[in-house]
Each structure stands twice: as structure tokens, then as C-alpha cells.
Scaffold this motif. Structure first.
Motif, PDB file in Angstrom:
ATOM      1  N   VAL A 281       0.915  -1.168   0.036  1.00 43.41           N
ATOM      2  CA  VAL A 281      -0.147  -0.018   0.142  1.00 43.41           C
ATOM      3  C   VAL A 281       0.955   1.176   0.002  1.00 43.41           C
ATOM      4  N   ALA A 282       1.992   1.267   0.935  1.00 41.85           N
ATOM      5  CA  ALA A 282       2.882   2.376   0.931  1.00 41.85           C
ATOM      6  C   ALA A 282       3.219   2.568  -0.464  1.00 41.85           C
ATOM      7  N   LEU A 283       3.770   1.620  -1.321  1.00 42.23           N
ATOM      8  CA  LEU A 283       4.390   1.799  -2.523  1.00 42.23           C
ATOM      9  C   LEU A 283       3.481   2.443  -3.589  1.00 42.23           C
ATOM     10  N   LEU A 284       2.169   1.954  -3.357  1.00 46.86           N
ATOM     11  CA  LEU A 284       1.116   2.377  -4.207  1.00 46.86           C
ATOM     12  C   LEU A 284       0.728   3.900  -4.132  1.00 46.86           C
ATOM     13  N   ILE A 285       0.973   4.229  -2.586  1.00 47.24           N
ATOM     14  CA  ILE A 285       0.906   5.498  -2.386  1.00 47.24           C
ATOM     15  C   ILE A 285       1.762   6.394  -2.936  1.00 47.24           C
ATOM     16  N   GLU A 286       3.103   5.817  -2.973  1.00 52.32           N
ATOM     17  CA  GLU A 286       4.141   6.561  -3.675  1.00 52.32           C
ATOM     18  C   GLU A 286       4.076   6.836  -5.043  1.00 52.32           C
ATOM     19  N   ALA A 287       3.356   5.444  -5.789  1.00 53.53           N
ATOM     20  CA  ALA A 287       3.177   5.612  -7.382  1.00 53.53           C
ATOM     21  C   ALA A 287       2.220   6.484  -7.605  1.00 53.53           C
ATOM     22  N   LEU A 288       1.255   6.710  -6.899  1.00 47.70           N
ATOM     23  CA  LEU A 288       0.026   7.661  -7.239  1.00 47.70           C
ATOM     24  C   LEU A 288       0.560   9.130  -7.154  1.00 47.70           C
ATOM     25  N   ALA A 289       1.345   9.250  -6.303  1.00 49.32           N
ATOM     26  CA  ALA A 289       1.965  10.628  -5.829  1.00 49.32           C
ATOM     27  C   ALA A 289       2.754  11.021  -7.166  1.00 49.32           C
ATOM     28  N   VAL A 290       3.655  10.159  -7.527  1.00 42.72           N
ATOM     29  CA  VAL A 290       4.376  10.347  -8.651  1.00 42.72           C
ATOM     30  C   VAL A 290       3.764  10.508  -9.875  1.00 42.72           C
TER      31      VAL A 290
END
Length: 294
Positions: A281-290
Motif C-alpha cells: 500500500v505504501a508503494l502504491l501511495i508513492e506511485a500515485l503521488a509520482v
């Protein structure tokens, strides 16, 4: 077995009935009832109040509904690490997003994310209605506007202006509004949220925010359909910039009344605190932010 019972319980909470939960999980009604009874026996409390017409959570059920997603997530994280090693990213993610934004922007980011992490299973729920993350078992949601629930964590993605726009074909036929009051003589398209229609459009006029009432000739509860009507020249729409960015860049839509636009609102990710600690989930949060900065 307890984890299976918790999954059944959450699906009952989400769908509102034992029968619907059974259909969604591929379980017989008797099995769903047995698992719920076993869960209630485990905790020594009634979790769901059953009547002939509806189900409702008891206080104990409400507490468990808030805590169960965290318990399941932690169990899944442990299983992933034991089975595949600490570096493996796998498991389910449930994400909610507005219809138009989800189709046009979020879906692309998810596709790229899954290519990088093929063992992650993504369940994208598209809806313009409000979603209760805890009650419906979502890991995170993309939302416009300010956060109302202080129990959730926020990751700001980008500002998003609300833009009045129209297709060139409409403007050629009906002319271009120069001031907000000109909207009274134009065909407007409305977004409906339940019983409410977005028929009051705010503008900044002479330094003050004022409300202009429009009378939509077409309206829908699907933002994508409203955008499609606008592109087809059926009327003016007031849409979030992210929903129509591609149409504006391609010339399919033309922005209007920019000098009277209200300040941009926020586009943000919201998620329960415990979900942000789960690696996938943390990785997806970063991917969405980018992805929203690109």
C-alpha cells in the motif's frame, strides 16, 4: 479460520446482508451464518443485530468492523513475508476513486504499478459517491476536497481547479459565455450526487465569491457521461481539471470563464493509518503521488 470469519464479517458489513456476502464469496448461506456465529462465539458478543428487514452493527460489531481490516492486513503481510521473502511485494489492494478520474488517470498508474509488482492484486472501485473506507474494507481512496474524517491519513497529490468548458462545436453553434451571468442563456450539464444536483456554480466576481444557479438540461450521476456529453457538444460542463486535461490538450474541449474561476481545491489520497504501514500500500501511495506529478 478466524481470518476467514473476519473476511466474511467484513463482506456482510459491506453488502448489508448474509445472502449477498455469500454470493460475493461463493459460499452457501448456511456457511456464512455458521462463520458469523463462530466469530460471535469467539468474541463472546453479538456483532450484528438481525431483523426481518435489515442488519445493523452492534457496538461490538462496529468496533470489530473498524479493527478487522488492520488485523487482516497484518496477517496478509506476515504471510507474504514468510512465503515469498521480505522483499516480495504481493497481496490485495482495494482502492476507491471517482469515476472519470479513475478511468482517465488512476487506471494508467495502476497498470504501470502492476507491471512493476505483478503479484499485487488490485481491486479498483469507481464511484462518485462517498465511500466509507473502514466499513467497506478499502485500503485507500482518491478524493477531491478537504478531509472530513480526522481518523484518516492524507497524502496530497495535486491541486485541481474546477473549469467550465465546452466543445468547439457547441461554441460555434451557441456562442461563448463571457461572464458567469451569461450561463442563463446556455445549455448546462449537471452532475448528480444522490438526491443533490450540482446546479450552483461558484465564481469569483469583482473579488467576491458568488453563486450562479444553472438549470441543467442533461444531468447524470456519472462524471464520465457528463464529460462525454460535453465533448459531444451537448452543453457546458463544470469539471475538475484532471477529468478533462486530455480533452483540453487535444482541443476537444475549450476552457471558459477562467478569469472568474474559484481557487483550486485539493486532490488527495486518504487512507487509514494502519494501511499506510503495509508495504504494498505504501508503494502504491508513492506511485500515485509520482503519477499525478507527471
Amino acid at each position: 479460520m478466524l481470518l476467514d470469519q473476519l473476511r466474511v464479517f467484513l463482506r456482510i458489513c459491506e453488502l448489508g446482508s448474509l445472502a449477498a456476502a455469500g454470493r460475493a464469496l461463493g459460499l452457501a448461506p448456511a456457511t456464512v451464518s455458521e462463520r458469523l456465529s463462530a466469530l460471535e462465539a469467539h468474541y463472546g458478543a453479538n456483532l450484528i443485530q438481525r431483523t426481518t428487514r435489515a442488519l445493523s452493527l452492534t457496538e461490538e460489531g462496529r468496533i470489530l468492523a473498524e479493527a478487522a481490516p488492520r488485523l487482516l492486513a497484518e496477517a496478509e503481510e506476515i504471510e507474504t513475508r514468510l512465503r515469498h521473502g521480505a522483499q516480495e511485494v504481493s497481496g490485495p489492494i482495494r482502492l476507491s476513486a471517482p469515476l472519470d478520474l479513475g478511468r482517465n488517470r488512476v487506471a494508467r498508474i495502476l497498470e504501470a504499478f502492476q507491471e512493476a509488482h505483478p503479484r499485487v492484486v488490485i481491486d479498483l472501485h469507481l464511484s462518485d459517491a462517498y465511500v466509507d473506507l473502514a466499513a467497506q474494507g478499502f485500503d485507500l481512496a482518491v478524493r477531491y476536497g478537504d478531509l472530513a474524517d480526522s481518523a484518516l491519513r492524507v497524502r496530497r497529490l495535486a491541486p485541481s481547479a474546477r473549469i467550465v468548458c465546452a466543445a468547439p462545436s457547441y461554441l460555434a453553434r451557441r456562442g461563448r459565455p463571457e461572464r458567469p451571468e451569461d450561463l442563463a442563456r446556455h445549455d448546462c450539464l449537471g452532475m448528480r450526487f444522490g438526491a443533490l444536483t450540482d446546479s450552483i456554480w461558484p465564481f469569483v466576481i469583482e473579488g467576491k465569491q458568488r453563486q450562479v444557479v444553472v438549470h441543467p438540461r442533461l444531468q447524470a450521476n456519472d462524471g464520465g457521461l457528463v464529460r462525454a456529453w460535453c465533448v459531444a457538444g451537448r452543453g457546458l460542463a463544470r469539471k475538475a481539471w484532471w477529468d478533462v486535461a486530455d480533452d483540453l490538450a487535444a482541443g476537444r474541449l475549450v476552457p471558459l470563464l477562467r478569469a472568474y474561476e474559484t481557487p483550486a481545491i485539493g486532490l488527495q489520497l486518504v487512507y487509514p493509518k494502519d494501511r499506510g504501514r503495509i508495504r504494498r500500500v505504501a508503494l502504491l501511495i508513492e506511485a500515485l503521488a509520482v503519477g499525478f506529478k507527471a
